[in-house]
Design a protein around this motif. Structure first.
Motif, PDB file in Angstrom:
ATOM      1  N   PRO A 173      -7.137   7.134  14.400  1.00 30.85           N
ATOM      2  CA  PRO A 173      -6.614   8.484  14.157  1.00 30.85           C
ATOM      3  C   PRO A 173      -7.735   9.518  14.186  1.00 30.85           C
ATOM      4  N   SER A 174      -7.353  10.787  14.272  1.00 28.90           N
ATOM      5  CA  SER A 174      -8.357  11.846  14.302  1.00 28.90           C
ATOM      6  C   SER A 174      -9.003  12.039  12.938  1.00 28.90           C
ATOM      7  N   ASN A 175      -8.236  11.788  11.853  1.00 32.64           N
ATOM      8  CA  ASN A 175      -8.768  11.952  10.504  1.00 32.64           C
ATOM      9  C   ASN A 175      -8.173  10.895   9.577  1.00 32.64           C
ATOM     10  N   PRO A 176      -8.790   9.720   9.491  1.00 32.40           N
ATOM     11  CA  PRO A 176      -8.256   8.647   8.642  1.00 32.40           C
ATOM     12  C   PRO A 176      -8.103   9.044   7.178  1.00 32.40           C
ATOM     13  N   ALA A 177      -9.014   9.876   6.665  1.00 33.90           N
ATOM     14  CA  ALA A 177      -8.963  10.269   5.255  1.00 33.90           C
ATOM     15  C   ALA A 177      -7.659  10.983   4.937  1.00 33.90           C
ATOM     16  N   ASN A 178      -7.178  11.813   5.859  1.00 33.53           N
ATOM     17  CA  ASN A 178      -5.928  12.529   5.633  1.00 33.53           C
ATOM     18  C   ASN A 178      -4.744  11.571   5.547  1.00 33.53           C
ATOM     19  N   LEU A 179      -4.784  10.500   6.325  1.00 34.35           N
ATOM     20  CA  LEU A 179      -3.702   9.513   6.275  1.00 34.35           C
ATOM     21  C   LEU A 179      -3.684   8.793   4.932  1.00 34.35           C
ATOM     22  N   LEU A 180      -4.882   8.478   4.408  1.00 33.38           N
ATOM     23  CA  LEU A 180      -4.962   7.768   3.129  1.00 33.38           C
ATOM     24  C   LEU A 180      -4.595   8.662   1.954  1.00 33.38           C
ATOM     25  N   ASP A 181      -4.902   9.943   2.067  1.00 31.83           N
ATOM     26  CA  ASP A 181      -4.644  10.874   0.971  1.00 31.83           C
ATOM     27  C   ASP A 181      -3.310  11.584   1.212  1.00 31.83           C
ATOM     28  N   SER A 182      -2.227  10.816   1.170  1.00 30.30           N
ATOM     29  CA  SER A 182      -0.907  11.365   1.465  1.00 30.30           C
ATOM     30  C   SER A 182       0.159  10.663   0.641  1.00 30.30           C
ATOM     31  N   LYS A 183       1.320  11.304   0.524  1.00 27.85           N
ATOM     32  CA  LYS A 183       2.433  10.692  -0.185  1.00 27.85           C
ATOM     33  C   LYS A 183       2.955   9.460   0.560  1.00 27.85           C
ATOM     34  N   THR A 184       2.835   9.489   1.875  1.00 27.81           N
ATOM     35  CA  THR A 184       3.236   8.324   2.674  1.00 27.81           C
ATOM     36  C   THR A 184       2.390   7.111   2.299  1.00 27.81           C
ATOM     37  N   ALA A 185       1.087   7.335   2.141  1.00 25.87           N
ATOM     38  CA  ALA A 185       0.195   6.239   1.748  1.00 25.87           C
ATOM     39  C   ALA A 185       0.512   5.759   0.340  1.00 25.87           C
ATOM     40  N   ASP A 186       0.841   6.694  -0.555  1.00 23.62           N
ATOM     41  CA  ASP A 186       1.204   6.308  -1.927  1.00 23.62           C
ATOM     42  C   ASP A 186       2.352   5.305  -1.908  1.00 23.62           C
ATOM     43  N   LYS A 187       3.404   5.620  -1.179  1.00 24.97           N
ATOM     44  CA  LYS A 187       4.579   4.744  -1.109  1.00 24.97           C
ATOM     45  C   LYS A 187       4.259   3.460  -0.366  1.00 24.97           C
ATOM     46  N   PHE A 188       3.449   3.562   0.676  1.00 26.24           N
ATOM     47  CA  PHE A 188       3.116   2.397   1.495  1.00 26.24           C
ATOM     48  C   PHE A 188       2.417   1.323   0.664  1.00 26.24           C
ATOM     49  N   PHE A 189       1.393   1.702  -0.071  1.00 21.80           N
ATOM     50  CA  PHE A 189       0.654   0.716  -0.852  1.00 21.80           C
ATOM     51  C   PHE A 189       1.446   0.248  -2.071  1.00 21.80           C
ATOM     52  N   ASP A 190       2.305   1.108  -2.592  1.00 27.58           N
ATOM     53  CA  ASP A 190       3.177   0.689  -3.685  1.00 27.58           C
ATOM     54  C   ASP A 190       4.159  -0.370  -3.200  1.00 27.58           C
ATOM     55  N   ASP A 191       4.674  -0.205  -1.995  1.00 29.90           N
ATOM     56  CA  ASP A 191       5.595  -1.194  -1.417  1.00 29.90           C
ATOM     57  C   ASP A 191       4.881  -2.514  -1.141  1.00 29.90           C
ATOM     58  N   LEU A 192       3.630  -2.436  -0.684  1.00 31.30           N
ATOM     59  CA  LEU A 192       2.880  -3.660  -0.404  1.00 31.30           C
ATOM     60  C   LEU A 192       2.643  -4.466  -1.680  1.00 31.30           C
ATOM     61  N   ARG A 193       2.417  -3.776  -2.779  1.00 31.11           N
ATOM     62  CA  ARG A 193       2.206  -4.464  -4.065  1.00 31.11           C
ATOM     63  C   ARG A 193       3.394  -5.358  -4.417  1.00 31.11           C
ATOM     64  N   LYS A 194       4.569  -4.931  -4.034  1.00 36.65           N
ATOM     65  CA  LYS A 194       5.782  -5.672  -4.367  1.00 36.65           C
ATOM     66  C   LYS A 194       5.944  -6.927  -3.511  1.00 36.65           C
ATOM     67  N   CYS A 195       5.185  -6.998  -2.428  1.00 36.95           N
ATOM     68  CA  CYS A 195       5.345  -8.095  -1.466  1.00 36.95           C
ATOM     69  C   CYS A 195       4.254  -9.156  -1.552  1.00 36.95           C
ATOM     70  N   TYR A 196       3.097  -8.830  -2.178  1.00 33.57           N
ATOM     71  CA  TYR A 196       1.953  -9.737  -2.151  1.00 33.57           C
ATOM     72  C   TYR A 196       1.347  -9.923  -3.534  1.00 33.57           C
ATOM     73  N   ASP A 197       0.755 -11.117  -3.717  1.00 37.05           N
ATOM     74  CA  ASP A 197       0.020 -11.393  -4.956  1.00 37.05           C
ATOM     75  C   ASP A 197      -1.366 -10.760  -4.916  1.00 37.05           C
TER      76      ASP A 197
END
Length: 216
Positions: free
Chosen positions: A122-146
């Motif tokens: 991406p042109s700016n990876p930091a912007n992708l990580l600092d987003s509401k989409t990333a918040d939900k994405f990593f929260d969803d991953l927590r539910k799937c993995y130990d």
């Protein structure tokens, strides 16, 4: 692919296997209160070996207690882990965070672990990580993995790692014997602490093995 970089298999030396067993035990103890753990690995130099350490650590955790483990190439600048696992060019993290792909279509299973490549640069990876989409994405991953292990670019060079402090339960910086300088370690630690990162410890990579003298 994985076979060329894994030192936790039965065919590897006992010293290497035991090193990762000890590291796994220490991390389990340090994060014993967490149900699902996100552990971020970073370094200060490209040659410190963070990708190999992350891979073997993920494999080590997958070998016990039927742990479901995910390994993420979070270095969207270089994608070195993806290249090491021959996943360059595959859709991955950046595509998920930008809304161009679903994680189920990007995650690859290999040798008992799941792997999420870095994806298109991406042109700016930091912007992708600092987003509401990333918040939900990593929260969803927590539910799937130990356990989730993510390789991040050096916090001395990029802000991605500092931003990721809000997602990670702990950071595990990798330093290399006879390579990483003390001032680089100090800068790495300072940047993580300023960002509120929980430093679990350091991996001292490529340390010389001390062998006991044999009695004849």
């Amino acid at each position: 692919m994985i076979e060329n970089k894994a030192v936790t298999s039965e065919n590897s030396s006992l010293e290497f296997q035991e090193a990762y067993n000890i590291l796994r035990t220490n991390l389990n103890y340090a994060l014993s209160g967490e149900k699902s753990k996100i552990i971020a690995l970073t370094d200060s130099n490209r040659s410190d070996g963070v990708n190999t350490v992350a891979l073997n650590l993920a494999l080590s955790f997958a070998q016990i207690d039927n742990n479901k483990v995910l390994l993420i190439d979070g270095n969207m600048h270089l994608s070195a882990l993806s290249a090491m696992l021959e996943l360059s060019g595959k859709a991955g993290l950046s595509d998920c965070l930008s809304g161009n792909a679903e994680k189920e279509n990007c995650i690859v299973s290999m040798e008992g672990i799941d792997v999420l490549p870095s994806g298109e640069k991406p042109s700016n990876p930091a912007n992708l990580l600092d987003s509401k989409t990333a918040d939900k994405f990593f929260d969803d991953l927590r539910k799937c993995y130990d356990f989730i292990f993510i390789v991040l670019p050096s916090v001395c060079l990029w802000s991605d790692g500092e931003i990721f402090a809000k997602y990670a339960d702990g950071f595990l910086p990798v330093v290399r014997h006879d390579s990483t300088r003390f001032k680089e370690i100090s800068a790495l630690e300072r940047n993580l602490r300023i960002a509120g990162g929980n430093i679990l410890g350091f991996v001292y990579n490529r340390a010389p093995l001390k062998r006991k003298n044999k009695l004849v």
